[in-house]
Every structure is written in C-alpha cells, then in structure tokens.
Design an enzyme around this catalytic site. Structure first.
Site, PDB file in Angstrom:
ATOM      1  N   ARG A 139     -91.348  -6.484   0.838  1.00 33.80           N
ATOM      2  CA  ARG A 139     -91.965  -7.820   0.948  1.00 33.80           C
ATOM      3  C   ARG A 139     -92.596  -8.130   2.301  1.00 33.80           C
ATOM      4  NH1 ARG A 139     -88.958 -12.771  -1.310  1.00 33.80           N
ATOM      5  NH2 ARG A 139     -87.904 -12.635   0.684  1.00 33.80           N
ATOM      6  N   ASP A 140     -92.500  -7.227   3.264  1.00 37.99           N
ATOM      7  CA  ASP A 140     -93.112  -7.511   4.574  1.00 37.99           C
ATOM      8  C   ASP A 140     -93.658  -6.230   5.198  1.00 37.99           C
ATOM      9  OD1 ASP A 140     -93.941  -9.120   6.683  1.00 37.99           O
ATOM     10  OD2 ASP A 140     -92.040  -8.955   7.762  1.00 37.99           O
ATOM     11  N   LEU A 141     -94.267  -5.393   4.375  1.00 43.67           N
ATOM     12  CA  LEU A 141     -94.858  -4.167   4.893  1.00 43.67           C
ATOM     13  C   LEU A 141     -96.111  -4.509   5.687  1.00 43.67           C
ATOM     14  CD1 LEU A 141     -94.540  -1.073   4.883  1.00 43.67           C
ATOM     15  CD2 LEU A 141     -96.116  -1.025   2.941  1.00 43.67           C
TER      16      LEU A 141
END
Length: 265
Positions: A55-57
């Site tokens: 969710r935060d690449l």
C-alpha cells in the site's frame, strides 16, 4: 519481544534508496532498470503470496543493495483478510504521486494497487520524473492526473514500456498480477517460487499551492463527492501534505558508499 525494552532486529542494507540514488545520479541504465523491475516484482509476489498488500510502494521504500533491490517499510501494509480500504482512524495515506485510483477514491484495495504503484516506481527509476504531473505540481493536480490523465512514459525503455503501461490501467482488474509482471519481464511463462528468479528480500523495516482552491481540486472533489473529499483532506492534513508547498525531489543525497554506487552505474 522478551527483551527489555522489546526490539526488532532486521537486515542492515548498505545502500541508498532508489529515490536518493536517482536524485543524485539520474535515471538507471537500461540493464539496471530491468534488474530493478525483476527484483521489485518478485518482492511483490512474496508480499501478495503472504496475503499482504504493501500500500505504500514508492522510490523511498526501495533500497539498492549490493545483492539487488530490497522493498522496505511495511508501516501501512494490510492483510488481505482484514479491511482493505485505504484508511482507518489513525492510519496514514500512501505517497500521493504513487497512489492508485482506488486509493484516492477510498475503494476496496487489492494487490493490484501495489502493481499500479510499482509502475510509478519504474517510471521514476527509468526517467527521473514523476509518473503523473511534475515535481512542483499541487497534490490535487497529481490526483487529477492519476484519476483522469495518462502517465508520462517519455524516456521509459522500450522493453519495459508496454509492461508498465498495462500496470497503469485505471481498472484494477485489468492490471497484471505481480507474477504476470515478472513473467512478462523475464520471458519465463510460469513463475513459481519468485526467489528462484530474482534475489529480492522483503524486510520490515518547488511549486506552490494556489491561494484559492484550484479548478483541478474542484474537479477531483466533485468526482470524489463531499464525504470522501473531506476525509481525504483530513488524511493529507494528518500527514502534513494538505498544504505542502510541493512534491519536488531533492537535488542531492548523502550516505552513498563507492562500492554501492558502482553496483548501480
């Protein structure tokens, strides 16, 4: 957990983040870009096979080590079995420039959201520019581009362009899976154990805002609706991004070792 105080021991990675490396040295060479694509796609396979969405690449969460890229920072990762919407009370949003359309809309998330972000990371790695908008764009200009615009693929190597383009599909169901990404990059039709294909480790580990609400912000908020717009503003404000002056990248970075830089030249 039995220690006093409790602590977590993780691998030390002797290398810069992808963000810092590109800011200092420019876009990756074609061969290194392909190695990065393979390593990060293999990392996502491992994450998704474990039932997790990162969710935060983003470039700041990819480390360039002597042994290949490492995906880090699972601070907002969620189990697929848990609620998979973007935010809950006390949770933060991902990096705006690399968010998927469904993250902006606060729709139910799936592993496809990481694939969209992967494509953004690869655009930055191969070109040095953001996938949507410019480094001095406002947050809502970026969101508008993600929702209704096309990514800037100028400078992306030909052998990766089609793969990245497919990963940027607005429809999550139309995006390839991480395993399909790796298969397309490597030419291997059936990918089983990703570690057999790539050495990818998974570890825990200026523009200005207009004084008045911009037309783009109005259009994004009109599309999202009043409730989601208010929630998104609160999320951005909690992260210190609601009134951020820019999304610009640093012009220099420190902490590089000569050996590490040589690995990625």
């Amino acid at each position: 957990s039995d220690a006093n105080p409790p602590h977590l021991v993780t691998e030390y990675i002797d290398g810069p983040t992808l963000h810092d490396y590109v800011a200092r040295n420019g876009a990756l060479a074609s061969s290194n870009a392909k190695a990065l694509a393979i390593g990060t796609a293999a990392a996502l396979i491992a994450v998704h096979d474990a039932g997790i969405i990162h969710r935060d690449l983003k470039p700041q969460n990819v480390m360039l080590s002597r042994h290949g890229p490492r995906v880090i920072d699972f601070g907002i990762a969620r189990s697929l079995a848990a609620t998979t919407r973007l935010t809950q009370a006390g949770q933060r949003v991902g990096a705006p420039a690399y968010m998927s359309p469904e993250q902006i809309n606060d729709h139910v998330l799936s592993p496809a959201t990481d694939v969209f972000s992967w494509a953004g990371v690869m655009v930055y790695a191969t070109t040095g520019h953001l996938p949507f908008g410019s480094s001095d764009a406002t947050i809502y200009a970026i969101f508008y581009k993600i929702l209704d615009g096309e990514p800037n693929l100028s400078g992306v190597p030909h052998d990766l362009r089609g793969i990245i383009e497919n990963a940027f599909s607005k429809d999550p169901q139309a995006r390839p899976t991480a395993r399909q990404l790796l298969s397309s990059i490597t030419g291997v039709s059936a990918i089983g154990d990703a570690s057999a294909v790539a050495d990818a480790a998974i570890i825990k580990g200026g523009g200005r805002r207009a004084k008045d609400v911009s037309a783009l912000e109005d259009r994004v908020k009109s599309r999202l609706g009043a409730d989601r717009s208010r929630k998104l503003d609160d999320e951005l404000r909690d992260e210190g991004l609601r009134d951020a002056v820019s999304l610009s990248m640093p012009t220099s970075a420190d902490g590089f070792t000569a050996a590490t830089v040589m690995q990625w030249m």
